[in-house]
Design a protein around this motif. Structure first.
Motif, PDB file in Angstrom:
ATOM      1  N   VAL A  16      36.902  93.416  55.544  1.00  7.36           N
ATOM      2  CA  VAL A  16      38.257  92.646  55.933  1.00  7.36           C
ATOM      3  C   VAL A  16      38.266  91.689  56.885  1.00  7.36           C
ATOM      4  N   VAL A  17      38.965  90.789  56.825  1.00 11.22           N
ATOM      5  CA  VAL A  17      38.981  89.431  57.925  1.00 11.22           C
ATOM      6  C   VAL A  17      40.064  89.911  58.904  1.00 11.22           C
ATOM      7  N   PRO A  18      39.666  90.271  60.075  1.00  9.74           N
ATOM      8  CA  PRO A  18      40.469  90.381  61.044  1.00  9.74           C
ATOM      9  C   PRO A  18      41.235  89.211  61.646  1.00  9.74           C
ATOM     10  N   VAL A  19      42.720  89.368  61.499  1.00 10.30           N
ATOM     11  CA  VAL A  19      43.395  88.063  62.125  1.00 10.30           C
ATOM     12  C   VAL A  19      44.048  88.517  63.620  1.00 10.30           C
ATOM     13  N   VAL A  20      43.317  88.049  64.628  1.00  7.95           N
ATOM     14  CA  VAL A  20      43.622  88.436  66.030  1.00  7.95           C
ATOM     15  C   VAL A  20      44.549  87.570  66.732  1.00  7.95           C
ATOM     16  N   ASN A  21      45.347  87.972  67.558  1.00  5.44           N
ATOM     17  CA  ASN A  21      46.309  87.212  68.263  1.00  5.44           C
ATOM     18  C   ASN A  21      46.571  88.017  69.438  1.00  5.44           C
ATOM     19  N   GLU A  22      47.155  87.394  70.541  1.00  2.00           N
ATOM     20  CA  GLU A  22      47.620  87.999  71.792  1.00  2.00           C
ATOM     21  C   GLU A  22      48.751  88.717  71.249  1.00  2.00           C
ATOM     22  N   ASN A  23      49.300  90.098  72.049  1.00  2.00           N
ATOM     23  CA  ASN A  23      50.205  90.622  71.589  1.00  2.00           C
ATOM     24  C   ASN A  23      51.412  90.118  72.484  1.00  2.00           C
ATOM     25  N   ASP A  24      52.159  89.043  72.098  1.00  2.00           N
ATOM     26  CA  ASP A  24      52.880  88.072  72.652  1.00  2.00           C
ATOM     27  C   ASP A  24      54.244  88.780  72.927  1.00  2.00           C
ATOM     28  N   THR A  25      54.535  89.964  72.052  1.00  2.00           N
ATOM     29  CA  THR A  25      55.910  90.795  72.053  1.00  2.00           C
ATOM     30  C   THR A  25      55.989  91.653  73.339  1.00  2.00           C
ATOM     31  N   VAL A  26      54.762  92.190  73.764  1.00  2.00           N
ATOM     32  CA  VAL A  26      54.692  92.970  74.933  1.00  2.00           C
ATOM     33  C   VAL A  26      54.202  92.437  76.313  1.00  2.00           C
ATOM     34  N   ALA A  27      53.265  91.517  76.015  1.00  2.00           N
ATOM     35  CA  ALA A  27      52.301  90.836  77.320  1.00  2.00           C
ATOM     36  C   ALA A  27      53.275  90.295  78.086  1.00  2.00           C
ATOM     37  N   THR A  28      52.938  90.557  79.504  1.00  2.00           N
ATOM     38  CA  THR A  28      53.761  90.247  80.592  1.00  2.00           C
ATOM     39  C   THR A  28      52.948  89.149  81.253  1.00  2.00           C
ATOM     40  N   HIS A  29      53.407  88.350  82.240  1.00  2.00           N
ATOM     41  CA  HIS A  29      52.708  87.437  82.974  1.00  2.00           C
ATOM     42  C   HIS A  29      51.119  87.941  83.619  1.00  2.00           C
ATOM     43  N   GLU A  30      51.353  89.338  84.109  1.00  2.00           N
ATOM     44  CA  GLU A  30      50.033  89.830  84.622  1.00  2.00           C
ATOM     45  C   GLU A  30      49.116  90.311  83.889  1.00  2.00           C
ATOM     46  N   ILE A  31      49.541  90.526  82.416  1.00  2.00           N
ATOM     47  CA  ILE A  31      48.523  90.921  81.502  1.00  2.00           C
ATOM     48  C   ILE A  31      48.326  90.272  80.230  1.00  2.00           C
ATOM     49  N   ARG A  32      48.473  88.771  80.656  1.00  2.00           N
ATOM     50  CA  ARG A  32      48.357  87.929  79.460  1.00  2.00           C
ATOM     51  C   ARG A  32      46.981  87.268  79.663  1.00  2.00           C
ATOM     52  N   PHE A  33      46.277  86.959  78.390  1.00  2.00           N
ATOM     53  CA  PHE A  33      45.179  86.132  78.320  1.00  2.00           C
ATOM     54  C   PHE A  33      45.244  84.731  78.927  1.00  2.00           C
ATOM     55  N   GLY A  34      46.773  84.046  78.566  1.00  2.00           N
ATOM     56  CA  GLY A  34      46.736  82.921  78.953  1.00  2.00           C
ATOM     57  C   GLY A  34      46.852  81.779  77.931  1.00  2.00           C
ATOM     58  N   ASP A  35      46.098  81.792  76.946  1.00  2.00           N
ATOM     59  CA  ASP A  35      45.883  80.975  76.041  1.00  2.00           C
ATOM     60  C   ASP A  35      44.837  81.594  75.011  1.00  2.00           C
ATOM     61  N   ASN A  36      44.940  81.393  73.482  1.00  2.00           N
ATOM     62  CA  ASN A  36      43.890  81.950  72.559  1.00  2.00           C
ATOM     63  C   ASN A  36      42.719  81.339  72.538  1.00  2.00           C
ATOM     64  N   ASP A  37      42.489  80.252  73.268  1.00  2.00           N
ATOM     65  CA  ASP A  37      40.927  79.549  73.484  1.00  2.00           C
ATOM     66  C   ASP A  37      40.381  80.709  74.155  1.00  2.00           C
ATOM     67  N   ARG A  38      40.725  81.078  75.205  1.00  2.00           N
ATOM     68  CA  ARG A  38      40.081  82.229  76.059  1.00  2.00           C
ATOM     69  C   ARG A  38      39.889  83.657  75.274  1.00  2.00           C
ATOM     70  N   LEU A  39      41.107  83.837  74.820  1.00  2.00           N
ATOM     71  CA  LEU A  39      40.851  85.087  73.940  1.00  2.00           C
ATOM     72  C   LEU A  39      39.750  85.169  72.863  1.00  2.00           C
ATOM     73  N   ALA A  40      39.663  83.900  72.029  1.00  2.00           N
ATOM     74  CA  ALA A  40      38.764  83.737  71.116  1.00  2.00           C
ATOM     75  C   ALA A  40      37.217  83.821  71.632  1.00  2.00           C
ATOM     76  N   ALA A  41      37.083  83.150  73.029  1.00  2.00           N
ATOM     77  CA  ALA A  41      35.894  83.459  73.312  1.00  2.00           C
ATOM     78  C   ALA A  41      35.386  84.824  73.654  1.00  2.00           C
ATOM     79  N   LEU A  42      36.016  85.442  74.410  1.00  2.00           N
ATOM     80  CA  LEU A  42      35.951  86.857  74.713  1.00  2.00           C
ATOM     81  C   LEU A  42      35.756  87.838  73.455  1.00  2.00           C
TER      82      LEU A  42
END
Length: 396
Positions: A140-166
């Protein structure tokens, strides 16, 4: 191109497992709506690489942008509640577009939505890693994104560039490709006459004299600064990284001299500690005495109540906190085992005394060494850490 550069570019071409990140501006039209043609062209490139035997993990922005038109919005919303509403509507449209496009090539996609909280707490982190590994094993090809529908300012990655690196480190990727609307890193604003492409970066010291600015497009959240930070995270974990535009995705994946190549600066370390250092926002601070600073930073010890002299912030057991010295410089970050309301009465006391007075459950560490990452930072980076809430130092 030098022999060394050719070899590293060849590593990108030969990578068995590749994480590719694409920004919102590369998937949308001039009005900010999802553009199926642009998305389809990217999928064609990724599917060709997939057909050659490589595993692809796609970190895709675009959920909020995809929800702009269905909600009748004129532009990307600024308030968190409307962003979450747009993401809720747009995430389905985005995944449907990927399902259709990859399906034309016979590939199945699976959605993986993450928040920083999901991948810093031990059981959640293990589950995220296991899920991604299983999806890849199943083809399968995983399509990853931040869960923007529930993420609050305290638990956000901030941007998908950082998320991709991690994510690249989480799945032990062989390469990371960051795609945006800019074809490379330049030694100044690309629109300025006389600026030149930077073909490769061996360490962040190479960028000391480079002017890096820009806040990204109107439908995205990341500018060039976030991409350089993401590349730094990935390369510090041993993952070579290429930064270029989505229009040059094919050339980047086959190892052509396109965009900017960031060379690995360190070997691969413990993935969870990288997440803890770069994907969390501290909820509080524990001030340590000199002995505790030495024990934590140089001897690899857990933090005990006897070494803590002050507590600030509001946090619960399991939350990330910064460990600082008496000058306020960040020494480490860890997941705390006690609530902020519990700790003040424990300061300076031994675990044996606490267990005898309060019960055996109080014999545990304030922060266990397995839930702690040591950070080395210069004074300037420490100031940045205090200002931004992000780890500014080097993972050790």
């Amino acid at each position: 191109m030098s022999a060394e550069q050719t070899t590293t570019r060849a590593v990108i071409a030969a990578a068995r497992r590749v994480v590719v990140k694409v920004g919102s501006s590369s998937l949308t039209d001039g009005a900010g709506a999802l553009d199926p043609d642009r998305l389809g062209r990217l999928v064609d490139v990724l599917s060709a690489r997939r057909a050659q035997g490589s595993e692809i993990v796609l970190v895709s922005s675009g959920a909020i942008a995809a929800g702009i038109r269905p909600l009748g919005l004129a532009r990307r919303p600024r308030d968190l509640a409307t962003q979450q509403a747009a993401a809720s509507v747009g995430q389905g449209a985005l995944l449907a577009a990927y399902t259709t496009s990859f399906g034309r090539h016979g590939h199945t996609v699976g959605q993986v939505l993450l928040t920083a909280d999901d991948v810093t707490r031990r059981t959640h982190y293990t589950n995220a890693r296991r899920t991604l590994e299983r999806l890849l094993t199943l083809g399968v090809v995983p399509v990853v994104n931040e869960n923007d529908t529930v993420a609050t300012h305290e638990i956000r990655f901030g941007d998908n560039d950082r998320l991709a690196a991690l994510v690249a480190h989480l799945v032990d990727a062989d390469a990371l490709v960051l795609l945006s609307d800019v074809d490379a890193l330049y030694d100044g604003p690309p629109s300025r006459a006389g600026t030149s492409r930077i073909p490769q970066v061996r360490s962040l010291d190479d960028l000391d004299t480079v002017e890096i600015a820009g806040s990204g497009s109107s439908v995205g959240t990341g500018g060039m600064q976030t991409k350089v930070e993401a590349a730094s995270i990935a390369t510090s974990a041993g993952v070579p990284t290429v930064l270029t535009s989505a229009d040059h995705a094919r050339e980047a994946l086959v190892g052509d001299d396109i965009g900017t190549l960031f060379h690995p600066t360190h070997g691969r370390g413990r993935a969870r500690r990288l997440w803890l250092a770069h994907a969390t926002t501290p909820r509080g601070r524990l001030v340590l005495d000199a002995g505790a600073v030495a024990a934590v930073s140089r001897r690899g010890k857990s933090l005990l109540p006897a070494g803590v002299v002050a507590v600030t912030g509001r946090f619960a057991a399991g939350d990330p906190v910064d460990l600082v010295d008496d000058q306020g410089e960040v020494v480490a970050r860890g997941l705390v085992n006690y609530d902020a309301t519990e700790l003040p009465g424990m300061l300076g006391r031994t675990t044996h005394d606490l267990a005898r007075e309060l019960g055996a459950e109080y014999e545990r560490e304030v922060v266990h060494r397995d839930d702690l990452v040591v950070l080395r930072s210069s004074a300037a980076r420490s100031r940045h850490t205090r200002d931004s809430g992000r780890a500014g130092g080097e993972l050790t």
